[in-house]
Design a protein around this motif. Structure first.
Motif, PDB file in Angstrom:
ATOM      1  N   ALA A   1       0.833  -1.206   0.000  1.00  0.00           N
ATOM      2  CA  ALA A   1       0.000   0.000   0.000  1.00  0.00           C
ATOM      3  C   ALA A   1       0.869   1.258   0.000  1.00  0.00           C
ATOM      4  O   ALA A   1       0.583   2.227  -0.710  1.00  0.00           O
ATOM      5  CB  ALA A   1      -0.927  -0.007   1.219  1.00  0.00           C
ATOM      6  N   SER A   2       1.956   1.239   0.810  1.00  0.00           N
ATOM      7  CA  SER A   2       2.854   2.398   0.858  1.00  0.00           C
ATOM      8  C   SER A   2       3.535   2.609  -0.490  1.00  0.00           C
ATOM      9  O   SER A   2       3.672   3.739  -0.970  1.00  0.00           O
ATOM     10  CB  SER A   2       3.905   2.204   1.951  1.00  0.00           C
ATOM     11  N   LEU A   3       3.975   1.497  -1.113  1.00  0.00           N
ATOM     12  CA  LEU A   3       4.616   1.595  -2.424  1.00  0.00           C
ATOM     13  C   LEU A   3       3.655   2.160  -3.458  1.00  0.00           C
ATOM     14  O   LEU A   3       4.019   3.023  -4.260  1.00  0.00           O
ATOM     15  CB  LEU A   3       5.112   0.212  -2.857  1.00  0.00           C
ATOM     16  N   LEU A   4       2.402   1.673  -3.411  1.00  0.00           N
ATOM     17  CA  LEU A   4       1.393   2.170  -4.345  1.00  0.00           C
ATOM     18  C   LEU A   4       1.173   3.662  -4.150  1.00  0.00           C
ATOM     19  O   LEU A   4       1.081   4.425  -5.110  1.00  0.00           O
ATOM     20  CB  LEU A   4       0.087   1.400  -4.154  1.00  0.00           C
ATOM     21  N   ALA A   5       1.092   4.093  -2.868  1.00  0.00           N
ATOM     22  CA  ALA A   5       0.880   5.512  -2.579  1.00  0.00           C
ATOM     23  C   ALA A   5       2.047   6.351  -3.089  1.00  0.00           C
ATOM     24  O   ALA A   5       1.857   7.426  -3.667  1.00  0.00           O
ATOM     25  CB  ALA A   5       0.704   5.718  -1.073  1.00  0.00           C
ATOM     26  N   LEU A   6       3.287   5.855  -2.886  1.00  0.00           N
ATOM     27  CA  LEU A   6       4.467   6.578  -3.362  1.00  0.00           C
ATOM     28  C   LEU A   6       4.495   6.640  -4.891  1.00  0.00           C
ATOM     29  O   LEU A   6       4.853   7.666  -5.478  1.00  0.00           O
ATOM     30  CB  LEU A   6       5.734   5.904  -2.838  1.00  0.00           C
ATOM     31  N   GLN A   7       4.108   5.526  -5.532  1.00  0.00           N
ATOM     32  CA  GLN A   7       4.070   5.513  -6.990  1.00  0.00           C
ATOM     33  C   GLN A   7       3.050   6.514  -7.527  1.00  0.00           C
ATOM     34  O   GLN A   7       3.303   7.221  -8.503  1.00  0.00           O
ATOM     35  CB  GLN A   7       3.752   4.107  -7.500  1.00  0.00           C
ATOM     36  N   GLN A   8       1.888   6.564  -6.850  1.00  0.00           N
ATOM     37  CA  GLN A   8       0.851   7.510  -7.269  1.00  0.00           C
ATOM     38  C   GLN A   8       1.306   8.946  -7.056  1.00  0.00           C
ATOM     39  O   GLN A   8       1.051   9.826  -7.883  1.00  0.00           O
ATOM     40  CB  GLN A   8      -0.447   7.224  -6.509  1.00  0.00           C
ATOM     41  N   GLU A   9       1.994   9.185  -5.920  1.00  0.00           N
ATOM     42  CA  GLU A   9       2.494  10.528  -5.646  1.00  0.00           C
ATOM     43  C   GLU A   9       3.540  10.939  -6.678  1.00  0.00           C
ATOM     44  O   GLU A   9       3.538  12.069  -7.171  1.00  0.00           O
ATOM     45  CB  GLU A   9       3.084  10.593  -4.239  1.00  0.00           C
ATOM     46  N   ALA A  10       4.449  10.002  -7.013  1.00  0.00           N
ATOM     47  CA  ALA A  10       5.465  10.290  -8.024  1.00  0.00           C
ATOM     48  C   ALA A  10       4.821  10.572  -9.377  1.00  0.00           C
ATOM     49  O   ALA A  10       5.224  11.487 -10.103  1.00  0.00           O
ATOM     50  CB  ALA A  10       6.437   9.116  -8.134  1.00  0.00           C
ATOM     51  N   LYS A  11       3.796   9.779  -9.708  1.00  0.00           N
ATOM     52  CA  LYS A  11       3.083   9.983 -10.966  1.00  0.00           C
ATOM     53  C   LYS A  11       2.430  11.356 -10.997  1.00  0.00           C
ATOM     54  O   LYS A  11       2.462  12.060 -12.009  1.00  0.00           O
ATOM     55  CB  LYS A  11       2.033   8.882 -11.146  1.00  0.00           C
ATOM     56  N   SER A  12       1.823  11.746  -9.861  1.00  0.00           N
ATOM     57  CA  SER A  12       1.176  13.053  -9.770  1.00  0.00           C
ATOM     58  C   SER A  12       2.191  14.180  -9.920  1.00  0.00           C
ATOM     59  O   SER A  12       1.940  15.171 -10.613  1.00  0.00           O
ATOM     60  CB  SER A  12       0.455  13.169  -8.428  1.00  0.00           C
ATOM     61  N   LEU A  13       3.376  14.021  -9.272  1.00  0.00           N
ATOM     62  CA  LEU A  13       4.415  15.047  -9.376  1.00  0.00           C
ATOM     63  C   LEU A  13       4.927  15.165 -10.810  1.00  0.00           C
ATOM     64  O   LEU A  13       5.158  16.272 -11.305  1.00  0.00           O
ATOM     65  CB  LEU A  13       5.565  14.718  -8.417  1.00  0.00           C
ATOM     66  N   ARG A  14       5.122  14.012 -11.468  1.00  0.00           N
ATOM     67  CA  ARG A  14       5.560  14.056 -12.862  1.00  0.00           C
ATOM     68  C   ARG A  14       4.523  14.744 -13.742  1.00  0.00           C
ATOM     69  O   ARG A  14       4.866  15.526 -14.639  1.00  0.00           O
ATOM     70  CB  ARG A  14       5.828  12.634 -13.370  1.00  0.00           C
ATOM     71  N   ARG A  15       3.253  14.441 -13.467  1.00  0.00           N
ATOM     72  CA  ARG A  15       2.188  15.064 -14.244  1.00  0.00           C
ATOM     73  C   ARG A  15       2.157  16.581 -14.016  1.00  0.00           C
ATOM     74  O   ARG A  15       2.012  17.364 -14.957  1.00  0.00           O
ATOM     75  CB  ARG A  15       0.847  14.431 -13.866  1.00  0.00           C
ATOM     76  N   ASP A  16       2.305  16.994 -12.738  1.00  0.00           N
ATOM     77  CA  ASP A  16       2.313  18.427 -12.429  1.00  0.00           C
ATOM     78  C   ASP A  16       3.494  19.120 -13.093  1.00  0.00           C
ATOM     79  O   ASP A  16       3.369  20.240 -13.606  1.00  0.00           O
ATOM     80  CB  ASP A  16       2.365  18.643 -10.912  1.00  0.00           C
ATOM     81  N   ASN A  17       4.656  18.461 -13.078  1.00  0.00           N
ATOM     82  CA  ASN A  17       5.843  19.042 -13.698  1.00  0.00           C
ATOM     83  C   ASN A  17       5.655  19.200 -15.204  1.00  0.00           C
ATOM     84  O   ASN A  17       6.013  20.231 -15.788  1.00  0.00           O
ATOM     85  CB  ASN A  17       7.062  18.164 -13.410  1.00  0.00           C
ATOM     86  N   ALA A  18       5.081  18.170 -15.816  1.00  0.00           N
ATOM     87  CA  ALA A  18       4.827  18.247 -17.255  1.00  0.00           C
ATOM     88  C   ALA A  18       3.833  19.353 -17.571  1.00  0.00           C
ATOM     89  O   ALA A  18       3.972  20.078 -18.561  1.00  0.00           O
ATOM     90  CB  ALA A  18       4.307  16.901 -17.763  1.00  0.00           C
TER      91      ALA A  18
END
Length: 693
Positions: free
Chosen positions: A56-73
């Motif tokens: 669950a923690s890994l999934l949350a971190l992956q989602q957060e990283a995905k969100s940050l990449r999306r925001d950066n893009a």
């Protein structure tokens, strides 16, 4: 002989002594084995729990990283767009290219209603365009404010056409204008907005490219929630547009042929008709982002559609046009495992089933017993043994309602080994019951209400789900009777329906109606309720076992929905879920009065008023009944918007269908690509599942 016998006896005694010592050493071994087993099981459970927690923690971190990449893009894209916009503005400032007489005429559609005080600014912004070959079609949608004398002077321009007509709404007014448009290009301008002078010239030049069907520019605004920014101008993103509109209609120009190809504005919508139009007009070809400051948003007016029309129901209608049905859903067979069906007090199950049927899922029901108050079922119903039903239906999975139900069927579950999903409700929920069902090896998903989900949420099988109303039965009704208060629910002691009897006496100018349903193993309580009603001398009306469709009509009329219960901790109280009657009432626009409890506050929020006792409830009913229309309208909008944003059936059940398809596909793959009836999975493929989106 004696010495020989004596020696044998001594040897036997020694052997017996050895056996006794061995017995003493062996005796604690079973206990030690059990202890080691228990310890091993505990360690294994802890490791499984830790593994799930880490997943669950890994999934949350992956989602957060995905969100940050999306925001950066997104920030990078906005930087590029801003640069293009500045270049475009600079170019416009230096000079505008000559527009020859061969360029197409632009038809500008301007609906208006009661806007004489701002209409002049909008018309002047059209007259100020550097591109001159336009026609302005003003559709006066039932206005009676014709007091601005300056408008008459503006309307003398032969390119301006004014069409007065009775009020029919914004979508209809725009379609009226489209029917009279002569230009090859269509533009739109609201009567409280204004264009910048170079907009039409830049737009017309862009259409020199035959591959361009629609363009949009930048909007200057302070009312679009831009977090400090004032310019709305984003790169086109089809997926983003499906989530929500980011292109204002005032900065759009498109070819007229799109109207014939995709149709005009959807007149069933009272709001968001521009989003609906843009979704259709950009479905086959992406629009061109035009780097020009196009328009300034008016805003601020109290009678704007964004302030007086509901948002949630219109957004829901539009979403349904674009939600794809999973390709595998039509091959999916699900057997519901329920205590009793079809029971009138539990129509939330029927709402769920009908939603699944609309997705194409084949649903049948096994129930342990019959209902106390029934209605015509929409699917086949099996009684007898669960094993017989499974063998007959051959389901891909089982779906259970109430997590405390089904423990008697453990042997059957183990025998067939089918994947199981379960949905908890309120009255039967506890942490202990949740933990017990999570121990089932067949459980693939456990659906809990938001306040039931554990804070740490370590088990990935847990999913949050809200209550859902039937969108085909419960719809907004702007003509609410604020002198009608309704309570619907099960005829059970926990519901505290007697509260309504007393409240009706406190507020005699409001009509109160209680519609109760006879419940299994509580049939006798109906007589008790009738006695209490008769003894109270209340003007409240009491009904029993009213058909679902009639309940929907009654709730649709009521301005007030009164929810009553005995709170947890009360001798008659039970745990609280998300009573579906509240979602149904909100969907119609009713204002909800509810007991002031944390679970219900989180559920209703600003779509209702909490009460603590009889006095506060009476005060709230009297206040709402006596409201002026202007004060009532925001309450109505908040109820509808909350219901359709969070509790509409298709939106709530769509993730469940996705789960079911994934679970069934995984089970078929594990079984060697065989369905329960021995055939292949047909459309049960990863590609089909991905269509759920």
């Amino acid at each position: 002989m004696a010495p020989i016998i004596g020696g044998i006896k001594r040897r036997v005694e020694k052997l017996r002594d050895k056996v006794r010592r061995l017995d003493q050493r062996i005796a604690p071994l079973p206990g030690e084995v059990q202890r080691l087993k228990a310890e091993l099981q505990s360690v294994s459970s802890a490791m499984q729990g830790k593994s799930r927690e880490l997943e669950a923690s890994l999934l949350a971190l992956q989602q957060e990283a995905k969100s940050l990449r999306r925001d950066n893009a997104r920030l990078s894209e906005q930087s590029v767009l801003l640069e293009r916009l500045l270049i475009g503005v600079s170019g416009a400032a230096v000079g505008t290219s000559h527009v020859s007489s061969s360029n197409p005429v632009v038809s500008v559609i301007m609906p208006t209603r009661q806007r004489a005080h701002v209409l002049g600014r909008a018309v002047r912004s059209v007259l100020s365009q550097t591109f001159r070959q336009w026609e302005l079609i003003i559709v006066d949608d039932g206005s009676d404010d014709h007091g601005d004398p300056s408008l008459a002077t503006l309307f003398t321009d032969p390119r301006i056409f004014v069409h007065p007509r009775p009020f029919e709404g914004a979508a209809s007014a725009r379609n009226f204008g489209l029917q009279r448009a002569r230009g090859e290009l269509i533009a739109y301008l609201d009567s409280d907005c204004a264009w910048f002078p170079g907009f039409l010239a830049a737009a017309v030049n862009a259409f020199a490219d035959d591959s361009v069907d629609l363009v949009y520019g930048a909007l200057v605004t302070s009312e679009h929630g831009l977090n400090g920014r004032r310019t709305l101008f984003d790169r086109f993103d089809r997926a983003g547009l499906l989530r929500g509109n980011f292109i204002d209609l005032n900065v759009v120009v498109h070819r007229r042929v799109l109207v014939g190809r995709y149709g005009g504005f959807d007149e069933s919508l009272t709001r968001l008709m521009d989003w609906d139009l843009l979704l259709r007009y950009t479905a086959d070809r992406a629009p061109l982002e035009l780097p020009v400051i196009a328009a300034e948003y008016g805003g601020g007016l109290k009678d704007r559609i964004t302030r007086i029309a509901t948002l949630g129901d219109n957004a829901f209608k539009i979403r349904q046009k674009w939600q794809t049905i999973p390709a595998v859903a039509k091959d999916l067979r699900v057997l519901y495992v329920i205590w009793h069906y079809p029971q009138l007090s539990e129509t939330y199950i029927e709402t769920e089933i009908r939603g699944m049927l609309r997705w194409g899922v084949t649903v049948e029901v096994w129930c342990e017993t019959g209902p106390a108050a029934s209605y015509p079922p929409s699917v086949p119903v099996h009684r007898g043994s669960l094993a017989e039903a499974i063998e007959k239906v051959r389901p891909h999975l089982l779906h259970i309602h109430w997590i405390t139900f089904g423990r008697e069927q453990i042997e059957t579950f183990a025998r067939f080994g089918l994947p199981i999903t379960a949905r908890a409700h309120g009255f039967e929920f506890s942490a202990a019951a949740m933990n017990r069902i999570l121990e089932w090896p067949w459980l693939r998903r456990l659906y809990l209400f938001p306040h039931q989900v554990p804070a740490d949420r370590p088990d990935p099988r847990i999913r949050m789900i809200r209550s859902a109303f039937d969108s085909r039965l419960f719809a907004p009704n702007a003509r609410k009777n604020r002198h009608l208060a309704v309570r619907t629910g099960a005829a059970l002691p926990s519901k505290d329906l007697q509260f309504c009897f007393e409240l009706a006496k406190r507020v005699p100018d409001v009509r109160f109606v209680v519609a109760a349903v006879t419940c299994k193993k509580a049939e006798g309580y109906v007589d008790r309720l009738k006695e209490d009603w008769a003894d109270s001398g209340t003007p409240c009306e009491l009904m029993f076992d009213v058909p679902r469709e009639e309940i929907a009509k009654l709730v649709g009329q009521a301005g007030i929905y009164l929810h009553t219960l005995h709170p947890p901790g009360h001798p008659k109280g039970t745990a609280i879920g998300m009573p579906v009657s509240i979602a149904e009432a909100m969907a119609t626009g009713a204002h909800v009065l509810f007991r002031d409890l944390p679970e219900l506050r989180g559920y209703v929020e600003d779509a209702g008023t909490p009460y603590t006792d009889m006095d506060s409830a009476a005060e709230a009913v009297a206040r709402i009944a006596g409201m002026a229309d202007d004060a009532w309208r925001p309450l109505y909008i908040r109820s509808v918007d909350r219901a359709f944003s969070l509790h509409a059936d298709a939106d709530v059940y769509r993730p469940v269908v996705k789960d079911w398809c994934e679970i069934a596909f995984a089970a078929i793959g594990a079984a060697g690509a065989q369905t329960p009836d021995g055939g292949t999975g047909s459309n049960m493929t990863a590609e089909g599942i991905s269509m759920v989106g």
